[in-house]
Scaffold this motif. Sequence first.
Motif, PDB file in Angstrom:
ATOM      1  N   GLN A 246      71.276 -11.739 -44.878  1.00  0.00           N
ATOM      2  CA  GLN A 246      70.866 -10.308 -45.286  1.00  0.00           C
ATOM      3  C   GLN A 246      69.344 -10.167 -45.041  1.00  0.00           C
ATOM      4  O   GLN A 246      68.621 -11.066 -45.511  1.00  0.00           O
ATOM      5  CB  GLN A 246      71.412 -10.301 -46.770  1.00  0.00           C
ATOM      6  N   PRO A 247      69.041  -9.061 -44.326  1.00  0.00           N
ATOM      7  CA  PRO A 247      67.644  -8.667 -44.422  1.00  0.00           C
ATOM      8  C   PRO A 247      66.979  -8.685 -45.814  1.00  0.00           C
ATOM      9  O   PRO A 247      67.583  -8.122 -46.755  1.00  0.00           O
ATOM     10  CB  PRO A 247      67.581  -7.351 -43.760  1.00  0.00           C
TER      11      PRO A 247
ATOM     12  N   PRO B 296      64.444  -7.137 -48.370  1.00  0.00           N
ATOM     13  CA  PRO B 296      63.822  -5.954 -48.750  1.00  0.00           C
ATOM     14  C   PRO B 296      62.343  -6.009 -48.369  1.00  0.00           C
ATOM     15  O   PRO B 296      61.854  -6.879 -48.835  1.00  0.00           O
ATOM     16  CB  PRO B 296      64.128  -5.509 -50.167  1.00  0.00           C
TER      17      PRO B 296
ATOM     18  N   THR C 119      59.752   0.456 -48.087  1.00  0.00           N
ATOM     19  CA  THR C 119      60.328   0.757 -46.800  1.00  0.00           C
ATOM     20  C   THR C 119      62.079   0.794 -47.255  1.00  0.00           C
ATOM     21  O   THR C 119      62.746   0.362 -48.022  1.00  0.00           O
ATOM     22  CB  THR C 119      60.412  -0.373 -45.932  1.00  0.00           C
ATOM     23  N   THR C 120      62.527   1.645 -46.337  1.00  0.00           N
ATOM     24  CA  THR C 120      64.044   1.732 -46.164  1.00  0.00           C
ATOM     25  C   THR C 120      64.692   1.374 -44.947  1.00  0.00           C
ATOM     26  O   THR C 120      64.115   1.525 -43.971  1.00  0.00           O
ATOM     27  CB  THR C 120      64.549   3.518 -45.938  1.00  0.00           C
ATOM     28  N   ILE C 121      65.269  -0.002 -45.210  1.00  0.00           N
ATOM     29  CA  ILE C 121      65.947  -0.673 -44.077  1.00  0.00           C
ATOM     30  C   ILE C 121      67.161   0.130 -43.490  1.00  0.00           C
ATOM     31  O   ILE C 121      67.974   0.788 -44.034  1.00  0.00           O
ATOM     32  CB  ILE C 121      66.593  -1.917 -44.428  1.00  0.00           C
TER      33      ILE C 121
ATOM     34  N   ASP D 278      70.215   0.389 -41.787  1.00  0.00           N
ATOM     35  CA  ASP D 278      71.369  -0.430 -41.730  1.00  0.00           C
ATOM     36  C   ASP D 278      72.607   0.571 -41.417  1.00  0.00           C
ATOM     37  O   ASP D 278      72.544   1.519 -41.303  1.00  0.00           O
ATOM     38  CB  ASP D 278      71.607  -1.294 -42.817  1.00  0.00           C
TER      39      ASP D 278
ATOM     40  N   GLN E   9      73.080   3.375 -44.320  1.00  0.00           N
ATOM     41  CA  GLN E   9      71.994   4.287 -43.874  1.00  0.00           C
ATOM     42  C   GLN E   9      72.446   5.228 -42.736  1.00  0.00           C
ATOM     43  O   GLN E   9      72.359   6.235 -42.582  1.00  0.00           O
ATOM     44  CB  GLN E   9      70.455   3.806 -43.784  1.00  0.00           C
TER      45      GLN E   9
ATOM     46  N   ASN F  17      66.825   8.259 -38.901  1.00  0.00           N
ATOM     47  CA  ASN F  17      66.579   7.147 -38.290  1.00  0.00           C
ATOM     48  C   ASN F  17      64.929   7.593 -37.548  1.00  0.00           C
ATOM     49  O   ASN F  17      65.055   8.576 -36.986  1.00  0.00           O
ATOM     50  CB  ASN F  17      67.282   6.864 -37.129  1.00  0.00           C
TER      51      ASN F  17
END
Length: 118
Positions: free
Chosen positions: A3-4, A6, A10-12, A14, A17, A75
Amino acid sequence: MAQPQPIPGTTIFDGIQAAKGYALNKMCFSFNDAGNRAAFKADEEGYMARFQLTAPQAEAIRKRDVLGLLAAGGNVYYLAKFAGILGLDVQDLGAAQTGMSKQDFKAMLVRANEQVIH
């Protein structure tokens, strides 16, 4: 697959999102067409309604809140289309994301590039 992790502040972007921001990103993609950019400028509320933006997305558009747009599923590549309407570029968006001035953000990019080269 790992898993990335955090990254604070920042807002990942994925799959979650992407689904959350589908309408917003679709609207921003529409700005590739000059007629759509003109339609948005003429009636922002009507244009947002056409794409059925959520209340947080519409409010972030009204406030020109880049971080709010990212949190609402935007995005950065699609948001750049919206930023173009406002006379902003990707470096303006990067500065907003990092809380830096555009000048400081550009200087940071230069420093990072110099580190890669050396």
